[in-house]
Design an enzyme around this catalytic site. Sequence first.
Site: not given
Ligand code: IMP
Length: 191
Positions: A113, A117
């Site tokens: 991954e 986030d």
């Molecule tokens: P989560 O589901 O909130 O954990 O988000 C995961 C996905 O959000 C990652 O695989 C990224 O594609 C995108 N994402 C989260 N934070 C960032 C960032 O700071 N820059 C670019 N993409 C991000």
Amino acid sequence: MSGVVPDPSSPPSPSGDPNLGAVVVGEEALQARIAELGREITADFAGRPPLLVGVLKGAFMFMADLARHIDLPVEFDFMAVSSYGSSTRTSGVVRIVKDLDADLTGRHVLLVEDIVDSGLTLRYLRQNLSARNPASLDVCALLVREGAHEVAQDLRYVGFSIGSDFVVGYGLDVAERYRSLPYLCAWAGPT
Ligand code: IMP
Ligand code: MG
């Protein structure tokens, strides 16, 4: 024959792009950590070579570099999920845009991954992939957002823990841009 000599005076960000902020992880630090991760994975997976499952598009560059440091007969597959639109905020909705080609039954799967986030994407992927009966399922994330760990349990390999800045580069985008930067930097543009 002489190689290309890097210009030490070249700016860290493409010059003149006011939307790029400070470098968060530079190229050398990235590559050094990725080499370390590769060595750890090589030791941990000796005798049971992993199937690397890259999550497109963000993990493509990390996966390519990481794989070159894994001294095992690895195989590759990719899936694409969409959890963000073109904005920098999560929609909370995960959708499989491209599924795997491989059957995971009995495989040692290492999910690669870009960034964890909120952890929602990872939680979904874990559930989805473990239902396919792999022999094992581990996660290697290049980045983890500090303080967003509630649903991000059990990350076996993590490159770096970063703060609250949205970052771009090294595979990560904002509205599909900046993925090709060889380092990670803060996004200073509109959100
Ligand atoms: P989560 O589901 O909130 O954990 O988000 C995961 C996905 O959000 C990652 O695989 C990224 O594609 C995108 N994402 C989260 N934070 C960032 C960032 O700071 N820059 C670019 N993409 C991000
Ligand atoms: Mg993205």
